[in-house]
Design a protein around this motif. Sequence first.
Motif, PDB file in Angstrom:
ATOM      1  N   ARG A  89       0.885  -1.155   0.000  1.00  0.00           N
ATOM      2  CA  ARG A  89       0.000   0.000   0.000  1.00  0.00           C
ATOM      3  C   ARG A  89       0.929   1.213   0.000  1.00  0.00           C
ATOM      4  O   ARG A  89       1.815   1.305   0.854  1.00  0.00           O
ATOM      5  N   ALA A  90       0.749   2.119  -0.925  1.00  0.00           N
ATOM      6  CA  ALA A  90       1.742   3.164  -1.147  1.00  0.00           C
ATOM      7  C   ALA A  90       2.020   3.985   0.111  1.00  0.00           C
ATOM      8  O   ALA A  90       3.182   4.286   0.424  1.00  0.00           O
ATOM      9  N   ASP A  91       0.973   4.362   0.850  1.00  0.00           N
ATOM     10  CA  ASP A  91       1.186   5.161   2.056  1.00  0.00           C
ATOM     11  C   ASP A  91       1.883   4.357   3.149  1.00  0.00           C
ATOM     12  O   ASP A  91       2.729   4.882   3.884  1.00  0.00           O
ATOM     13  N   VAL A  92       1.563   3.068   3.242  1.00  0.00           N
ATOM     14  CA  VAL A  92       2.187   2.202   4.253  1.00  0.00           C
ATOM     15  C   VAL A  92       3.655   1.969   3.920  1.00  0.00           C
ATOM     16  O   VAL A  92       4.533   2.056   4.797  1.00  0.00           O
ATOM     17  N   ASP A  93       3.946   1.678   2.663  1.00  0.00           N
ATOM     18  CA  ASP A  93       5.343   1.473   2.260  1.00  0.00           C
ATOM     19  C   ASP A  93       6.150   2.757   2.428  1.00  0.00           C
ATOM     20  O   ASP A  93       7.326   2.719   2.835  1.00  0.00           O
ATOM     21  N   ALA A  94       5.533   3.910   2.127  1.00  0.00           N
ATOM     22  CA  ALA A  94       6.228   5.186   2.316  1.00  0.00           C
ATOM     23  C   ALA A  94       6.550   5.402   3.792  1.00  0.00           C
ATOM     24  O   ALA A  94       7.652   5.848   4.146  1.00  0.00           O
ATOM     25  N   LEU A  95       5.597   5.086   4.664  1.00  0.00           N
ATOM     26  CA  LEU A  95       5.820   5.239   6.100  1.00  0.00           C
ATOM     27  C   LEU A  95       6.977   4.372   6.575  1.00  0.00           C
ATOM     28  O   LEU A  95       7.872   4.840   7.294  1.00  0.00           O
ATOM     29  N   ASN A  96       6.993   3.116   6.185  1.00  0.00           N
ATOM     30  CA  ASN A  96       8.056   2.215   6.635  1.00  0.00           C
ATOM     31  C   ASN A  96       9.401   2.574   6.034  1.00  0.00           C
ATOM     32  O   ASN A  96      10.437   2.398   6.681  1.00  0.00           O
ATOM     33  N   THR A  97       9.403   3.091   4.829  1.00  0.00           N
ATOM     34  CA  THR A  97      10.644   3.576   4.223  1.00  0.00           C
ATOM     35  C   THR A  97      11.204   4.741   5.027  1.00  0.00           C
ATOM     36  O   THR A  97      12.414   4.803   5.299  1.00  0.00           O
ATOM     37  N   LEU A  98      10.346   5.671   5.425  1.00  0.00           N
ATOM     38  CA  LEU A  98      10.804   6.825   6.197  1.00  0.00           C
ATOM     39  C   LEU A  98      11.272   6.404   7.587  1.00  0.00           C
ATOM     40  O   LEU A  98      12.257   6.945   8.115  1.00  0.00           O
ATOM     41  N   ARG A  99      10.600   5.432   8.189  1.00  0.00           N
ATOM     42  CA  ARG A  99      11.035   4.924   9.489  1.00  0.00           C
ATOM     43  C   ARG A  99      12.443   4.339   9.392  1.00  0.00           C
ATOM     44  O   ARG A  99      13.301   4.607  10.249  1.00  0.00           O
ATOM     45  N   LEU A 100      12.687   3.548   8.369  1.00  0.00           N
ATOM     46  CA  LEU A 100      14.008   2.944   8.194  1.00  0.00           C
ATOM     47  C   LEU A 100      15.059   4.018   7.927  1.00  0.00           C
ATOM     48  O   LEU A 100      16.178   3.953   8.443  1.00  0.00           O
ATOM     49  N   PHE A 101      14.699   5.020   7.141  1.00  0.00           N
ATOM     50  CA  PHE A 101      15.621   6.129   6.861  1.00  0.00           C
ATOM     51  C   PHE A 101      16.059   6.800   8.153  1.00  0.00           C
ATOM     52  O   PHE A 101      17.258   7.031   8.376  1.00  0.00           O
ATOM     53  N   PHE A 102      15.113   7.121   9.027  1.00  0.00           N
ATOM     54  CA  PHE A 102      15.464   7.807  10.267  1.00  0.00           C
ATOM     55  C   PHE A 102      16.298   6.916  11.189  1.00  0.00           C
ATOM     56  O   PHE A 102      17.192   7.408  11.891  1.00  0.00           O
ATOM     57  N   GLU A 103      16.011   5.623  11.195  1.00  0.00           N
ATOM     58  CA  GLU A 103      16.804   4.710  12.026  1.00  0.00           C
ATOM     59  C   GLU A 103      18.248   4.657  11.534  1.00  0.00           C
ATOM     60  O   GLU A 103      19.191   4.711  12.336  1.00  0.00           O
ATOM     61  N   ILE A 104      18.439   4.560  10.227  1.00  0.00           N
ATOM     62  CA  ILE A 104      19.791   4.538   9.665  1.00  0.00           C
ATOM     63  C   ILE A 104      20.490   5.869   9.915  1.00  0.00           C
ATOM     64  O   ILE A 104      21.665   5.907  10.312  1.00  0.00           O
ATOM     65  N   LEU A 105      19.777   6.968   9.706  1.00  0.00           N
ATOM     66  CA  LEU A 105      20.354   8.297   9.913  1.00  0.00           C
ATOM     67  C   LEU A 105      20.819   8.463  11.357  1.00  0.00           C
ATOM     68  O   LEU A 105      21.929   8.953  11.620  1.00  0.00           O
ATOM     69  N   HIS A 106      20.002   8.034  12.303  1.00  0.00           N
ATOM     70  CA  HIS A 106      20.356   8.156  13.717  1.00  0.00           C
ATOM     71  C   HIS A 106      21.575   7.310  14.059  1.00  0.00           C
ATOM     72  O   HIS A 106      22.473   7.766  14.793  1.00  0.00           O
ATOM     73  N   ARG A 107      21.624   6.101  13.531  1.00  0.00           N
ATOM     74  CA  ARG A 107      22.764   5.228  13.839  1.00  0.00           C
ATOM     75  C   ARG A 107      24.049   5.782  13.255  1.00  0.00           C
ATOM     76  O   ARG A 107      25.111   5.718  13.896  1.00  0.00           O
ATOM     77  N   HIS A 108      23.984   6.352  12.060  1.00  0.00           N
ATOM     78  CA  HIS A 108      25.177   6.958  11.476  1.00  0.00           C
ATOM     79  C   HIS A 108      25.626   8.153  12.313  1.00  0.00           C
ATOM     80  O   HIS A 108      26.822   8.365  12.509  1.00  0.00           O
ATOM     81  N   ASN A 109      24.684   8.939  12.811  1.00  0.00           N
ATOM     82  CA  ASN A 109      25.027  10.068  13.652  1.00  0.00           C
ATOM     83  C   ASN A 109      25.735   9.604  14.918  1.00  0.00           C
ATOM     84  O   ASN A 109      26.728  10.212  15.350  1.00  0.00           O
ATOM     85  N   ARG A 110      25.255   8.523  15.507  1.00  0.00           N
ATOM     86  CA  ARG A 110      25.883   7.983  16.719  1.00  0.00           C
ATOM     87  C   ARG A 110      27.296   7.489  16.426  1.00  0.00           C
ATOM     88  O   ARG A 110      28.212   7.679  17.242  1.00  0.00           O
ATOM     89  N   ILE A 111      27.473   6.846  15.272  1.00  0.00           N
ATOM     90  CA  ILE A 111      28.809   6.366  14.896  1.00  0.00           C
ATOM     91  C   ILE A 111      29.775   7.533  14.759  1.00  0.00           C
ATOM     92  O   ILE A 111      30.911   7.486  15.258  1.00  0.00           O
ATOM     93  N   TYR A 112      29.352   8.595  14.087  1.00  0.00           N
ATOM     94  CA  TYR A 112      30.219   9.768  13.913  1.00  0.00           C
ATOM     95  C   TYR A 112      30.546  10.411  15.256  1.00  0.00           C
ATOM     96  O   TYR A 112      31.670  10.892  15.475  1.00  0.00           O
TER      97      TYR A 112
END
Length: 201
Positions: free
Chosen positions: A168-191
């Motif tokens: 479902r386009a809205d559901v897939d978009a939501l989960n994509t954004l959730r994964l993006f923020f999780e990756i972004l946060h982890r990279h920030n912690r690594i730096y």
Amino acid sequence: MYQEQNYFSLDLELNNAQDNSTVNPKIIQIGLAVGNYHDYVNQSLSTYKWFLDPKEPIFEFITQLTGICNQDISDYAVPHEQAAKEIGEIITKRNCFVNPITWGGGDSLELKSEFKDRGITFPHFGRRWIDVKTWYSLHMLAMGKKPSGGLSSGLGSFKLQFEGSPHRADVDALNTLRLFFEILHRHNRIYQLVNDAKALK
């Protein structure tokens, strides 16, 4: 701070044959998820969806995959002009980062192409996109694992559960954004860890 910046993720559902043989498949649903890292943490990301009329019957395979049927198109489809206007208003009002977040590439190009074919001016996307699937592949390769699997696997690799029904386009978009923020946060912690280690020298 990166936590304050708003982003939007984009996902499309297309009317395509099961063997993926349809030439230039038409868009039947647009999904958008919008918010910043704080919204992600607070589980308050916003989602939107629009049905578009492909002017052709929906493949039975697509109905089974997405739940979208001909009646949905008849009842809920909006003109492309309306979808373009509302999407532009949403990402402008929220002052979103210019490039969409996607799982895989091409969705923003396909959407802009459909708008252009109908003479609709749509200046709201950048020329590129941020592909979370590529980030996930790099993450898996760096751990010596195969970078296979879809969005659900990507979420699972970061100990996140897929929320809602897939395709479902809205559901897939939501989960994509959730994964993006999780990756972004982890990279920030690594730096931060790297900078802290340098400071100890």
